[in-house]
Design a protein around this motif. Sequence first.
Motif, PDB file in Angstrom:
ATOM      1  N   GLU A   3       0.841  -1.191   0.000  1.00 38.11           N
ATOM      2  CA  GLU A   3       0.000   0.000   0.000  1.00 38.11           C
ATOM      3  C   GLU A   3       0.882   1.249   0.000  1.00 38.11           C
ATOM      4  N   PRO A   4       0.431   2.313  -0.707  1.00 35.61           N
ATOM      5  CA  PRO A   4       1.223   3.542  -0.714  1.00 35.61           C
ATOM      6  C   PRO A   4       1.286   4.151   0.684  1.00 35.61           C
ATOM      7  N   LEU A   5       2.410   4.781   0.999  1.00 41.11           N
ATOM      8  CA  LEU A   5       2.608   5.393   2.315  1.00 41.11           C
ATOM      9  C   LEU A   5       1.629   6.544   2.494  1.00 41.11           C
ATOM     10  N   LYS A   6       0.893   6.515   3.614  1.00 39.61           N
ATOM     11  CA  LYS A   6      -0.031   7.606   3.892  1.00 39.61           C
ATOM     12  C   LYS A   6       0.756   8.878   4.160  1.00 39.61           C
ATOM     13  N   ARG A   7       0.303   9.963   3.572  1.00 40.47           N
ATOM     14  CA  ARG A   7       1.015  11.228   3.734  1.00 40.47           C
ATOM     15  C   ARG A   7       0.218  12.166   4.634  1.00 40.47           C
ATOM     16  N   TYR A   8       0.988  12.926   5.417  1.00 40.53           N
ATOM     17  CA  TYR A   8       0.403  13.920   6.307  1.00 40.53           C
ATOM     18  C   TYR A   8       0.930  15.295   5.930  1.00 40.53           C
ATOM     19  N   GLY A   9       0.098  16.291   6.147  1.00 41.19           N
ATOM     20  CA  GLY A   9       0.519  17.666   5.888  1.00 41.19           C
ATOM     21  C   GLY A   9       0.572  18.474   7.170  1.00 41.19           C
ATOM     22  N   ILE A  10       1.735  19.049   7.469  1.00 43.13           N
ATOM     23  CA  ILE A  10       1.881  19.939   8.625  1.00 43.13           C
ATOM     24  C   ILE A  10       2.116  21.354   8.107  1.00 43.13           C
ATOM     25  N   GLY A  11       1.170  22.221   8.389  1.00 45.62           N
ATOM     26  CA  GLY A  11       1.336  23.621   8.017  1.00 45.62           C
ATOM     27  C   GLY A  11       2.116  24.353   9.095  1.00 45.62           C
ATOM     28  N   TYR A  12       3.087  25.168   8.685  1.00 43.14           N
ATOM     29  CA  TYR A  12       3.852  25.916   9.684  1.00 43.14           C
ATOM     30  C   TYR A  12       3.753  27.419   9.428  1.00 43.14           C
ATOM     31  N   ALA A  13       3.515  28.139  10.502  1.00 46.06           N
ATOM     32  CA  ALA A  13       3.432  29.605  10.462  1.00 46.06           C
ATOM     33  C   ALA A  13       4.447  30.154  11.445  1.00 46.06           C
ATOM     34  N   LEU A  14       5.569  30.617  10.914  1.00 49.52           N
ATOM     35  CA  LEU A  14       6.672  31.071  11.745  1.00 49.52           C
ATOM     36  C   LEU A  14       7.183  32.415  11.251  1.00 49.52           C
ATOM     37  N   ALA A  15       7.731  33.210  12.172  1.00 55.75           N
ATOM     38  CA  ALA A  15       8.379  34.458  11.786  1.00 55.75           C
ATOM     39  C   ALA A  15       9.585  34.126  10.901  1.00 55.75           C
ATOM     40  N   PRO A  16       9.978  35.039  10.015  1.00 61.55           N
ATOM     41  CA  PRO A  16      11.070  34.754   9.074  1.00 61.55           C
ATOM     42  C   PRO A  16      12.342  34.224   9.720  1.00 61.55           C
ATOM     43  N   LYS A  17      12.762  34.814  10.835  1.00 58.81           N
ATOM     44  CA  LYS A  17      13.993  34.383  11.487  1.00 58.81           C
ATOM     45  C   LYS A  17      13.859  32.959  12.018  1.00 58.81           C
ATOM     46  N   LYS A  40       4.496  25.562   4.088  1.00 56.87           N
ATOM     47  CA  LYS A  40       4.526  26.937   4.591  1.00 56.87           C
ATOM     48  C   LYS A  40       3.151  27.581   4.476  1.00 56.87           C
ATOM     49  N   ILE A  41       2.711  28.183   5.577  1.00 58.09           N
ATOM     50  CA  ILE A  41       1.457  28.939   5.591  1.00 58.09           C
ATOM     51  C   ILE A  41       1.748  30.373   5.172  1.00 58.09           C
ATOM     52  N   ASP A  42       0.976  30.881   4.240  1.00 59.44           N
ATOM     53  CA  ASP A  42       1.130  32.262   3.770  1.00 59.44           C
ATOM     54  C   ASP A  42       0.408  33.178   4.753  1.00 59.44           C
ATOM     55  N   THR A  43       1.178  33.898   5.554  1.00 60.58           N
ATOM     56  CA  THR A  43       0.573  34.751   6.587  1.00 60.58           C
ATOM     57  C   THR A  43      -0.068  36.010   6.018  1.00 60.58           C
ATOM     58  N   ASP A  44       0.115  36.254   4.729  1.00 67.46           N
ATOM     59  CA  ASP A  44      -0.546  37.395   4.083  1.00 67.46           C
ATOM     60  C   ASP A  44      -1.952  37.034   3.608  1.00 67.46           C
ATOM     61  N   LYS A  45      -2.312  35.763   3.721  1.00 66.12           N
ATOM     62  CA  LYS A  45      -3.633  35.294   3.322  1.00 66.12           C
ATOM     63  C   LYS A  45      -4.350  34.722   4.540  1.00 66.12           C
ATOM     64  N   PRO A  46      -5.687  34.738   4.535  1.00 65.54           N
ATOM     65  CA  PRO A  46      -6.429  34.175   5.671  1.00 65.54           C
ATOM     66  C   PRO A  46      -6.082  32.700   5.876  1.00 65.54           C
ATOM     67  N   LEU A  47      -5.887  32.317   7.112  1.00 61.24           N
ATOM     68  CA  LEU A  47      -5.550  30.930   7.425  1.00 61.24           C
ATOM     69  C   LEU A  47      -6.657  29.980   7.001  1.00 61.24           C
ATOM     70  N   ILE A  48      -7.899  30.411   7.157  1.00 64.09           N
ATOM     71  CA  ILE A  48      -9.038  29.550   6.856  1.00 64.09           C
ATOM     72  C   ILE A  48      -9.076  29.139   5.390  1.00 64.09           C
ATOM     73  N   ASP A  49      -8.440  29.920   4.525  1.00 60.54           N
ATOM     74  CA  ASP A  49      -8.434  29.616   3.086  1.00 60.54           C
ATOM     75  C   ASP A  49      -7.301  28.673   2.704  1.00 60.54           C
ATOM     76  N   GLN A  50      -6.516  28.225   3.673  1.00 58.88           N
ATOM     77  CA  GLN A  50      -5.372  27.366   3.397  1.00 58.88           C
ATOM     78  C   GLN A  50      -5.561  26.005   4.064  1.00 58.88           C
ATOM     79  N   GLY A  51      -4.865  25.032   3.548  1.00 61.20           N
ATOM     80  CA  GLY A  51      -4.992  23.687   4.100  1.00 61.20           C
ATOM     81  C   GLY A  51      -6.160  22.947   3.454  1.00 61.20           C
ATOM     82  N   PRO A  52      -6.873  22.099   4.208  1.00 58.69           N
ATOM     83  CA  PRO A  52      -6.664  21.842   5.636  1.00 58.69           C
ATOM     84  C   PRO A  52      -5.392  21.025   5.889  1.00 58.69           C
ATOM     85  N   LEU A  57       1.593  23.944  13.029  1.00 62.68           N
ATOM     86  CA  LEU A  57       2.714  24.328  13.889  1.00 62.68           C
ATOM     87  C   LEU A  57       2.892  25.835  13.775  1.00 62.68           C
ATOM     88  N   HIS A  58       2.938  26.546  14.902  1.00 59.76           N
ATOM     89  CA  HIS A  58       2.997  28.009  14.790  1.00 59.76           C
ATOM     90  C   HIS A  58       3.776  28.633  15.935  1.00 59.76           C
TER      91      HIS A  58
END
Length: 365
Positions: A3-17, A40-52, A57-58
């Motif tokens: 069976e193909p390996l199940k993939r997970y998505g972790i969105g991260y929202a971090l300051a540039p540094k 990478k989560i685009d912090t210039d766009k609403p979070l609700i419009d990204q993912g799920p 991670l933030h």
Amino acid sequence: MAEPLKRYGIGYALAPKKQASFIQLSLINLAKERGIDLIKIDTDKPLIDQGPFDCLLHKLYGDDWKRQLKHYSSENPNSLIIDSPEAIERLHNRISMLQAVTELEIECETGTASFGIPKQTVIYDAKIVSEIYLENEGLKFPVIAKPLVADGSAKSHKMLLVFNKDGLRKLTPPIVLQEFVNHGGVIFKVYVVGDYVKCVKRKSLPDVKEDNLGRLESYLPFSQVSNLNNCEKNDDKYYKLMNLENAELPPLSLITDIARGLRLATKLHLFNFDVIRDNRVGNRYLVIDINYFPGYAKMPNYERVLTDFFWDVLNRKDKGFESLKKVNCEKEVRVLVGSSVCGEDEGALPVSPLKIEENENPIQV
């Protein structure tokens, strides 16, 4: 056929540094091999419009971000959030931060290592700074002056070692005054990643001799404290103290118990805490600081440790994952404390009537 390996998505929202230091190619590739994609989560766009995302991670702060997380969590109840903003904010106050240490219920056997926190007090009023008597607060010179707010900003890192009354008059509240404890110039940094605990040694402030206080300036920034003992640096004893190889690590059982206790008390999964050994009592250790989501890239083999943590959380194998399910918006009761904890006979220092109540705390997060 496998069976193909199940993939997970972790969105991260971090300051540039933080993103530059933490999201290394080595971490991305290792996580990818385990079926985990760091996105990478685009912090210039609403979070609700990204993912799920399977997990978020933030390390971002502010009311707008908290609202976005709450909205996202309500629309994606199965997505895990590391960690709750309210739990993180407890570490933004240097009094409530160490209060967590006093909440630990760890049994210490007689004659073995003990732990606690330094004596400290908080001052909100500039007039009180010039009038305060340290003795009434259970303190004496020198003391460490730290901003009450510990939000990771440059201002929150501006700490001073204060040697006399004149130095106190130059401080700007709100500020925490903490006893300075000679600790052999070595600090122990304990990294916590879920159930994983790692203790490493780092150089710290040199010891301060009491008979030198009369010859010192009113205060010194931490960056200049290392120059205090220039006249003594030809002494072999000084170099021996600063030799990290000779510094014995705290007992692993004690450090592990404190780490696990703090995880439960703070409801956090990613943090580190700083520990020093009290030179006055060789087997006594003081927790002096707790930081959320520290510089893990400095920790040995951090890629494997973090990838294992992500895998455990995503597969519900992490023992504390229940606290990740929802963003908690309840307020916590905070208490101002002095010095106490395991191995101590004295209780916590009483809160001075000069201090305002916690619900009047002017901290901005």
